[in-house]
Design a protein around this motif. Sequence first.
Motif, PDB file in Angstrom:
ATOM      1  N   UNK A 163       0.845  -1.193   0.000  1.00 29.21           N
ATOM      2  CA  UNK A 163       0.000   0.000   0.000  1.00 29.21           C
ATOM      3  C   UNK A 163       0.883   1.247   0.000  1.00 29.21           C
ATOM      4  N   UNK A 164       0.750   2.038  -1.045  1.00 30.60           N
ATOM      5  CA  UNK A 164       1.526   3.276  -1.134  1.00 30.60           C
ATOM      6  C   UNK A 164       0.793   4.432  -0.465  1.00 30.60           C
ATOM      7  N   UNK A 165      -0.515   4.423  -0.618  1.00 26.48           N
ATOM      8  CA  UNK A 165      -1.290   5.550  -0.114  1.00 26.48           C
ATOM      9  C   UNK A 165      -2.748   5.148   0.092  1.00 26.48           C
ATOM     10  N   UNK A 166      -3.363   5.723   1.104  1.00 28.32           N
ATOM     11  CA  UNK A 166      -4.797   5.504   1.311  1.00 28.32           C
ATOM     12  C   UNK A 166      -5.478   6.866   1.322  1.00 28.32           C
ATOM     13  N   UNK A 167      -6.303   7.095   0.291  1.00 30.30           N
ATOM     14  CA  UNK A 167      -6.999   8.382   0.185  1.00 30.30           C
ATOM     15  C   UNK A 167      -8.394   8.219   0.783  1.00 30.30           C
ATOM     16  N   UNK A 168      -8.635   8.910   1.893  1.00 25.02           N
ATOM     17  CA  UNK A 168      -9.953   8.767   2.533  1.00 25.02           C
ATOM     18  C   UNK A 168     -10.728  10.080   2.490  1.00 25.02           C
ATOM     19  N   UNK A 169     -10.446  10.891   1.462  1.00 21.92           N
ATOM     20  CA  UNK A 169     -11.127  12.194   1.364  1.00 21.92           C
ATOM     21  C   UNK A 169     -12.584  12.021   0.945  1.00 21.92           C
ATOM     22  N   UNK A 170     -12.938  10.822   0.559  1.00 23.13           N
ATOM     23  CA  UNK A 170     -14.268  10.516   0.074  1.00 23.13           C
ATOM     24  C   UNK A 170     -15.217  10.205   1.228  1.00 23.13           C
ATOM     25  N   UNK A 171     -16.519  10.256   0.948  1.00 18.79           N
ATOM     26  CA  UNK A 171     -17.473   9.980   2.022  1.00 18.79           C
ATOM     27  C   UNK A 171     -17.753   8.489   2.186  1.00 18.79           C
ATOM     28  N   UNK A 172     -17.617   7.735   1.093  1.00 13.98           N
ATOM     29  CA  UNK A 172     -18.008   6.334   1.118  1.00 13.98           C
ATOM     30  C   UNK A 172     -16.825   5.400   0.907  1.00 13.98           C
ATOM     31  N   UNK A 173     -16.039   5.749  -0.110  1.00  9.72           N
ATOM     32  CA  UNK A 173     -14.970   4.839  -0.503  1.00  9.72           C
ATOM     33  C   UNK A 173     -13.602   5.362  -0.106  1.00  9.72           C
ATOM     34  N   UNK A 174     -12.678   4.421   0.045  1.00  8.87           N
ATOM     35  CA  UNK A 174     -11.272   4.785   0.163  1.00  8.87           C
ATOM     36  C   UNK A 174     -10.599   4.372  -1.136  1.00  8.87           C
ATOM     37  N   UNK A 175      -9.665   5.178  -1.546  1.00 12.39           N
ATOM     38  CA  UNK A 175      -8.963   4.900  -2.784  1.00 12.39           C
ATOM     39  C   UNK A 175      -7.537   4.489  -2.402  1.00 12.39           C
ATOM     40  N   UNK A 231     -15.281   1.276   5.554  1.00 14.72           N
ATOM     41  CA  UNK A 231     -15.430   0.210   6.554  1.00 14.72           C
ATOM     42  C   UNK A 231     -14.369  -0.865   6.397  1.00 14.72           C
ATOM     43  N   UNK A 232     -14.133  -1.239   5.132  1.00 17.87           N
ATOM     44  CA  UNK A 232     -13.151  -2.286   4.861  1.00 17.87           C
ATOM     45  C   UNK A 232     -11.767  -1.858   5.337  1.00 17.87           C
ATOM     46  N   UNK A 233     -11.432  -0.605   5.084  1.00 17.81           N
ATOM     47  CA  UNK A 233     -10.121  -0.099   5.516  1.00 17.81           C
ATOM     48  C   UNK A 233      -9.991  -0.228   7.025  1.00 17.81           C
ATOM     49  N   UNK A 234     -11.089   0.125   7.715  1.00 16.47           N
ATOM     50  CA  UNK A 234     -11.063   0.101   9.178  1.00 16.47           C
ATOM     51  C   UNK A 234     -10.994  -1.328   9.702  1.00 16.47           C
ATOM     52  N   UNK A 235     -11.870  -2.191   9.179  1.00 20.45           N
ATOM     53  CA  UNK A 235     -11.950  -3.547   9.700  1.00 20.45           C
ATOM     54  C   UNK A 235     -10.708  -4.385   9.404  1.00 20.45           C
ATOM     55  N   UNK A 236     -10.121  -4.165   8.209  1.00 21.73           N
ATOM     56  CA  UNK A 236      -8.902  -4.901   7.874  1.00 21.73           C
ATOM     57  C   UNK A 236      -7.665  -4.235   8.480  1.00 21.73           C
ATOM     58  N   UNK A 237      -7.858  -3.021   9.017  1.00 23.05           N
ATOM     59  CA  UNK A 237      -6.735  -2.285   9.608  1.00 23.05           C
ATOM     60  C   UNK A 237      -5.661  -1.958   8.583  1.00 23.05           C
TER      61      UNK A 237
END
Lengths: 364, 225
Positions: free
Chosen positions: A307-319, A336-342
């Motif tokens: 993982x190079x980068x996690x963009x969470x500027x979105x309301x629903x999805x992470x890029x 949610x997936x980002x959070x649950x998978x840590x």
Amino acid sequence: MPLLNTHIQLQLDNFMLESDDALELKGITAVFGPSGAGKTTFLRILAGLEKNASGSLSYADEVWQNTQKNIFLPPHKRRIGFVFQDGRLFTHLTVEKNLYYSYKRAKKSLHKRNHIDFSKIVESLELRTLLSRFPDSLSGGEKQRVAIGRALLQNPQLLLMDEPLSALDRARKVEIIPYIEHTTKHFQIPILYVTHNIEEVARLANEIILISSGRIKATGTTENILERVDLRHLTDQLDEGAILQVTVDSTSEGITNLLIGKETLKVPAINLKPKTKVQLLIRAKEVAIATQPPHHLSIRNILNANILNIDISDKVFAELTLNVSGQSLRSRVTLNAVKELGLKKDQHVYALIKSVIFEGRILS
Amino acid sequence: MDSLDLGPVWLSIQLATVTVLVLLVIGTPLAWWLANTRSRIKPVLEALIALPLVLPPTVLGFYLLILLGPAGPVGRFWVHLTDSTLTFSFSGLIIASVIYSFPFAIQPLQNAFENIGPDPLEAAATLGAKPIDAFVTVASPMALRGYVTAMILSFAHTLGEFGVILMVGGNIPGSTRVVSIAIYEHVETLSYEQAHILSAGLLIFSFVVLLSVYIFNRRLPLNRF
């Protein structure tokens, strides 16, 4: 909340644009749908730029059009602001004069205290240093900032934006989006925002009006519309992804192996000689993530990635931006997936690739 | 040698100036309409306007003489109105020049308006500008190059006019004897020196005018005036 009442139709070359809806507008509402669906025309009808549209149209307590009663409020009398796709700044005027052009002709407010403040707009869009320049000398992003400022100086009750970012590259888009976000919050004007880009929708819009083939197919909150399975065929279109350079390896038993550095991607046979270099498009929504080697799955393409980068500027999805043997891959997963998978930056994961696109064909 | 009579020069300049002004007043709305209409009569009008480009001046002059003469429909009305004839008068020359130079004013204006297209005016409308306001503040300045070309071409073309003027206006000193007619007269009476001075003057003037048009058009970027 101002109500937009539309009972309107317009015959176009290849289809009839029809809208028979009452829409409550608040914040940013995306007018979303595939290219050629009639989104821009819908906006132009609201602005009064399509004189052949018939029916009735009203916004808040103003009647804009009523063909039966022979009412047609021309664009200069409708309390709207319009940001065109190409900005349409007046090339013979400086930025400052472009802004004043609108300000001088601004619609009078019912309440004086709402009257738009010239310097406030200049500040919030950071236009001060551009004022003395001519539009031809501005970058695409700067032009659109001026165009947004100019539209806001109309003191509009409704701001119509027609794909304002589509002419800009990704970096410029990222630069402008915050301006749109905080400007709308600050000035409290409902916005109809035409786009066919799902990222812009997810990032900016609270509500979606989904248009396809000249009809409004659905309206609702962004989360609801994007999650609805029955609308997938519409919302999935024109989704973005990453382009990968791969090298053709062997082909056997109807399967071609493609090499991405040390990783191998198996796709249905493509008729190319080994060692040919080709480009693949892999859409972000076609890439799933696993933190452990997955088993018992139908997906055959599982690549090692970081993982190079996690963009969470979105309301629903992470890029997620992933590194696969030195190339970037993008993956869209839910927050949610980002959070649950840590999921974290620099973490090693497995990228599960559901399908790839080669020369416009989907290979899965 | 007789001292050179500069009367015809001033008369030519007066005629050309008035012609240009009349052409701008008539030409602007007409060129605007032509640039924006989808009417079926557009090609008919365009062909009519372009006629002076191809017709021999004598043909134009002949019909104008009939039309403007005291027996012609326009001429008779004019006599009724003013007690003077249109033919062989300065007023008659203006009408003839306007018709003769029509395409030189209309075509550059129409081209300029067509190049601007509907987009900037739509933008102006969404910014609260009424159609007339949008025309004055957006379309006109953007069409400035078209205006300059139209003015200079029709001015120069009127100065160089000969055949139509000879037929409609004749050769009356102070009223219809313009430069081109005066040069013809000097040559006929073998006063080559005067013919030389006026001809050279006209030549140099025309060259300077055209040169300034080209320089002007080059200096200004296409869309910013």
